[in-house]
Motif scaffolding. Structure first.
Motif, PDB file in Angstrom:
ATOM      1  N   ILE A   1      36.535  -1.585  -5.517  1.00  0.00           N
ATOM      2  CA  ILE A   1      37.560  -2.171  -5.635  1.00  0.00           C
ATOM      3  C   ILE A   1      37.244  -4.032  -4.727  1.00  0.00           C
ATOM      4  O   ILE A   1      37.599  -5.234  -5.585  1.00  0.00           O
ATOM      5  CB  ILE A   1      39.238  -1.313  -5.710  1.00  0.00           C
ATOM      6  N   ALA A   2      37.301  -3.116  -3.570  1.00  0.00           N
ATOM      7  CA  ALA A   2      37.220  -4.360  -2.307  1.00  0.00           C
ATOM      8  C   ALA A   2      35.734  -5.539  -2.979  1.00  0.00           C
ATOM      9  O   ALA A   2      36.111  -7.017  -3.265  1.00  0.00           O
ATOM     10  CB  ALA A   2      36.917  -4.579  -1.155  1.00  0.00           C
TER      11      ALA A   2
ATOM     12  N   ARG B   1      33.413 -10.773  -5.566  1.00  0.00           N
ATOM     13  CA  ARG B   1      32.771 -11.062  -6.617  1.00  0.00           C
ATOM     14  C   ARG B   1      34.034 -11.917  -7.359  1.00  0.00           C
ATOM     15  O   ARG B   1      33.315 -12.749  -8.351  1.00  0.00           O
ATOM     16  CB  ARG B   1      32.070  -9.654  -7.956  1.00  0.00           C
ATOM     17  N   LEU B   2      34.097 -11.696  -8.396  1.00  0.00           N
ATOM     18  CA  LEU B   2      36.028 -12.294  -9.200  1.00  0.00           C
ATOM     19  C   LEU B   2      35.885 -13.675  -8.540  1.00  0.00           C
ATOM     20  O   LEU B   2      35.736 -14.341  -9.095  1.00  0.00           O
ATOM     21  CB  LEU B   2      37.033 -11.605  -9.391  1.00  0.00           C
ATOM     22  N   LYS B   3      35.834 -13.734  -7.077  1.00  0.00           N
ATOM     23  CA  LYS B   3      36.045 -15.204  -6.445  1.00  0.00           C
ATOM     24  C   LYS B   3      35.897 -15.611  -6.667  1.00  0.00           C
ATOM     25  O   LYS B   3      35.922 -17.568  -6.708  1.00  0.00           O
ATOM     26  CB  LYS B   3      36.574 -14.506  -5.327  1.00  0.00           C
TER      27      LYS B   3
ATOM     28  N   LYS C   1      35.622   5.349  -1.488  1.00  0.00           N
ATOM     29  CA  LYS C   1      34.879   4.459  -1.968  1.00  0.00           C
ATOM     30  C   LYS C   1      35.424   3.258  -3.333  1.00  0.00           C
ATOM     31  O   LYS C   1      35.057   2.664  -2.897  1.00  0.00           O
ATOM     32  CB  LYS C   1      33.832   6.208  -2.502  1.00  0.00           C
ATOM     33  N   LEU C   2      35.647   4.169  -3.900  1.00  0.00           N
ATOM     34  CA  LEU C   2      37.310   3.854  -4.398  1.00  0.00           C
ATOM     35  C   LEU C   2      37.403   2.186  -4.834  1.00  0.00           C
ATOM     36  O   LEU C   2      37.390   0.946  -4.815  1.00  0.00           O
ATOM     37  CB  LEU C   2      37.516   4.215  -5.196  1.00  0.00           C
ATOM     38  N   ASN C   3      38.288   2.480  -3.276  1.00  0.00           N
ATOM     39  CA  ASN C   3      38.385   1.260  -2.897  1.00  0.00           C
ATOM     40  C   ASN C   3      38.293   0.310  -1.890  1.00  0.00           C
ATOM     41  O   ASN C   3      37.601  -0.838  -2.133  1.00  0.00           O
ATOM     42  CB  ASN C   3      39.383   1.679  -0.948  1.00  0.00           C
TER      43      ASN C   3
ATOM     44  N   LYS D   1      37.574  -7.834 -13.398  1.00  0.00           N
ATOM     45  CA  LYS D   1      39.807  -7.120 -13.676  1.00  0.00           C
ATOM     46  C   LYS D   1      39.576  -6.064 -14.493  1.00  0.00           C
ATOM     47  O   LYS D   1      40.129  -5.388 -13.791  1.00  0.00           O
ATOM     48  CB  LYS D   1      40.260  -8.434 -14.324  1.00  0.00           C
ATOM     49  N   LEU D   2      38.539  -5.816 -15.341  1.00  0.00           N
ATOM     50  CA  LEU D   2      39.563  -4.334 -16.579  1.00  0.00           C
ATOM     51  C   LEU D   2      38.924  -3.031 -15.434  1.00  0.00           C
ATOM     52  O   LEU D   2      38.774  -2.393 -14.664  1.00  0.00           O
ATOM     53  CB  LEU D   2      38.560  -4.497 -17.178  1.00  0.00           C
ATOM     54  N   ARG D   3      37.312  -3.203 -14.399  1.00  0.00           N
ATOM     55  CA  ARG D   3      36.538  -2.633 -13.267  1.00  0.00           C
ATOM     56  C   ARG D   3      37.809  -2.705 -12.832  1.00  0.00           C
ATOM     57  O   ARG D   3      37.995  -1.045 -11.976  1.00  0.00           O
ATOM     58  CB  ARG D   3      35.555  -2.804 -12.886  1.00  0.00           C
ATOM     59  N   ILE D   4      38.374  -3.414 -11.542  1.00  0.00           N
ATOM     60  CA  ILE D   4      39.349  -3.403 -10.472  1.00  0.00           C
ATOM     61  C   ILE D   4      40.573  -1.828 -11.679  1.00  0.00           C
ATOM     62  O   ILE D   4      40.882  -1.334 -10.536  1.00  0.00           O
ATOM     63  CB  ILE D   4      39.967  -4.480  -9.798  1.00  0.00           C
TER      64      ILE D   4
END
Length: 50
Positions: free
Chosen positions: A14-15, A20-22, A9-11, A34-37
């Motif tokens: 992260i994906a 979203r970051l892109k 679930k965490l992975n 970035k911090l959440r990742i």
């Protein structure tokens, strides 16, 4: 005991956040993502140690 479902679930989260970051343009939102990742990566590492 290692909870593989929690790690999976965490992975996935992260994906999603990396995608979203892109596409994000706002600096403040980018920093939050970035911090959440980083937090999720640390959670995965601690889960693997248990």
């Amino acid at each position: 005991m290692i909870d593989y479902e929690k790690i999976k679930k965490l992975n996935n989260q992260i994906a999603i956040n990396r995608e979203r970051l892109k596409t994000e343009n706002d600096f403040k939102k980018k920093e939050k993502l970035k911090l959440r990742i980083q937090i999720d990566i640390l959670k995965v590492k601690t889960e693997r140690l248990n």
